[in-house]
Design a protein around this motif. Structure first.
Motif, PDB file in Angstrom:
ATOM      1  N   MET A  96     -45.565 -13.198  -3.393  1.00 59.90           N
ATOM      2  CA  MET A  96     -45.768 -13.855  -4.671  1.00 59.90           C
ATOM      3  C   MET A  96     -47.236 -13.841  -5.094  1.00 59.90           C
ATOM      4  O   MET A  96     -47.546 -13.607  -6.240  1.00 59.90           O
ATOM      5  CB  MET A  96     -45.246 -15.289  -4.548  1.00 59.90           C
ATOM      6  CG  MET A  96     -45.371 -16.087  -5.798  1.00 59.90           C
ATOM      7  SD  MET A  96     -44.202 -15.458  -6.987  1.00 59.90           S
ATOM      8  CE  MET A  96     -44.411 -16.604  -8.246  1.00 59.90           C
ATOM      9  N   TYR A  97     -48.114 -14.106  -4.114  1.00 56.31           N
ATOM     10  CA  TYR A  97     -49.544 -14.103  -4.426  1.00 56.31           C
ATOM     11  C   TYR A  97     -50.037 -12.700  -4.770  1.00 56.31           C
ATOM     12  O   TYR A  97     -50.920 -12.533  -5.599  1.00 56.31           O
ATOM     13  CB  TYR A  97     -50.359 -14.662  -3.249  1.00 56.31           C
ATOM     14  CG  TYR A  97     -50.193 -16.155  -3.080  1.00 56.31           C
ATOM     15  CD1 TYR A  97     -50.639 -17.026  -4.051  1.00 56.31           C
ATOM     16  CD2 TYR A  97     -49.576 -16.667  -1.956  1.00 56.31           C
ATOM     17  CE1 TYR A  97     -50.479 -18.389  -3.896  1.00 56.31           C
ATOM     18  CE2 TYR A  97     -49.409 -18.013  -1.787  1.00 56.31           C
ATOM     19  CZ  TYR A  97     -49.865 -18.884  -2.761  1.00 56.31           C
ATOM     20  OH  TYR A  97     -49.708 -20.223  -2.614  1.00 56.31           O
ATOM     21  N   LYS A  98     -49.441 -11.698  -4.113  1.00 57.88           N
ATOM     22  CA  LYS A  98     -49.842 -10.325  -4.401  1.00 57.88           C
ATOM     23  C   LYS A  98     -49.527  -9.961  -5.849  1.00 57.88           C
ATOM     24  O   LYS A  98     -50.300  -9.277  -6.514  1.00 57.88           O
ATOM     25  CB  LYS A  98     -49.148  -9.351  -3.445  1.00 57.88           C
ATOM     26  CG  LYS A  98     -49.636  -9.422  -2.040  1.00 57.88           C
ATOM     27  CD  LYS A  98     -48.927  -8.391  -1.185  1.00 57.88           C
ATOM     28  CE  LYS A  98     -49.371  -8.511   0.256  1.00 57.88           C
ATOM     29  NZ  LYS A  98     -48.728  -7.521   1.116  1.00 57.88           N
ATOM     30  N   ILE A  99     -48.395 -10.412  -6.362  1.00 58.91           N
ATOM     31  CA  ILE A  99     -48.012 -10.116  -7.747  1.00 58.91           C
ATOM     32  C   ILE A  99     -48.965 -10.812  -8.714  1.00 58.91           C
ATOM     33  O   ILE A  99     -49.433 -10.215  -9.686  1.00 58.91           O
ATOM     34  CB  ILE A  99     -46.554 -10.546  -8.004  1.00 58.91           C
ATOM     35  CG1 ILE A  99     -45.599  -9.687  -7.172  1.00 58.91           C
ATOM     36  CG2 ILE A  99     -46.215 -10.435  -9.482  1.00 58.91           C
ATOM     37  CD1 ILE A  99     -44.162 -10.140  -7.218  1.00 58.91           C
ATOM     38  N   LEU A 100     -49.295 -12.074  -8.456  1.00 55.79           N
ATOM     39  CA  LEU A 100     -50.224 -12.799  -9.325  1.00 55.79           C
ATOM     40  C   LEU A 100     -51.616 -12.189  -9.308  1.00 55.79           C
ATOM     41  O   LEU A 100     -52.281 -12.084 -10.343  1.00 55.79           O
ATOM     42  CB  LEU A 100     -50.271 -14.283  -8.915  1.00 55.79           C
ATOM     43  CG  LEU A 100     -49.025 -15.102  -9.190  1.00 55.79           C
ATOM     44  CD1 LEU A 100     -49.185 -16.508  -8.642  1.00 55.79           C
ATOM     45  CD2 LEU A 100     -48.723 -15.139 -10.666  1.00 55.79           C
TER      46      LEU A 100
END
Length: 119
Positions: free
Chosen positions: A1-5
């Motif tokens: 999730m953090y990678k996408i943000l």
């Protein structure tokens, strides 16, 4: 999730940084379009009506009513390139043109500089 943000944040900042390189700017034109041939036709002794017919209504009125002066100003700022400014001041005395002050280059008369058409 953090990678996408993080990917979205990096992509957004990259796109906004690149947008400053190719900005579209409109051409800005203000004042009277000044034609060099019309300015050359204005001669001492002409009436204000004749000058208005050739050059149009003056852009600037005289600052003082006792001064008989008409100012024509043209300003053009293209989206890309240098700014163009032209100015013509017509001075009246006793109701007729006394003299003209202008920074508009005057056209070259063909009678003074004939063109050789034999080539």
């Amino acid at each position: 999730m953090y990678k996408i943000l993080i990917t979205i944040a990096v992509a957004a900042s990259t796109l906004t940084a690149c947008s400053g390189f190719n900005q579209f700017r409109l051409d800005v034109q203000q004042g009277n379009v000044i034609d060099a041939t019309d300015v050359a036709r204005v001669q001492p002794g002409m009436t204000p009506g004749q000058v208005r017919f050739l050059l149009g209504t003056p852009q600037l009125d005289a600052a003082f009513k006792s001064e008989d002066r008409w100012d024509y100003v043209y300003y053009r700022r293209p989206g890309i390139g240098p700014t163009e400014r032209q100015r013509v001041s017509v001075y009246f005395q006793d109701g007729v043109v006394a003299y003209i002050d202008s920074d508009v280059p005057q056209p070259v008369a063909l009678e003074d500089h004939p063109v050789d058409m034999d080539d």
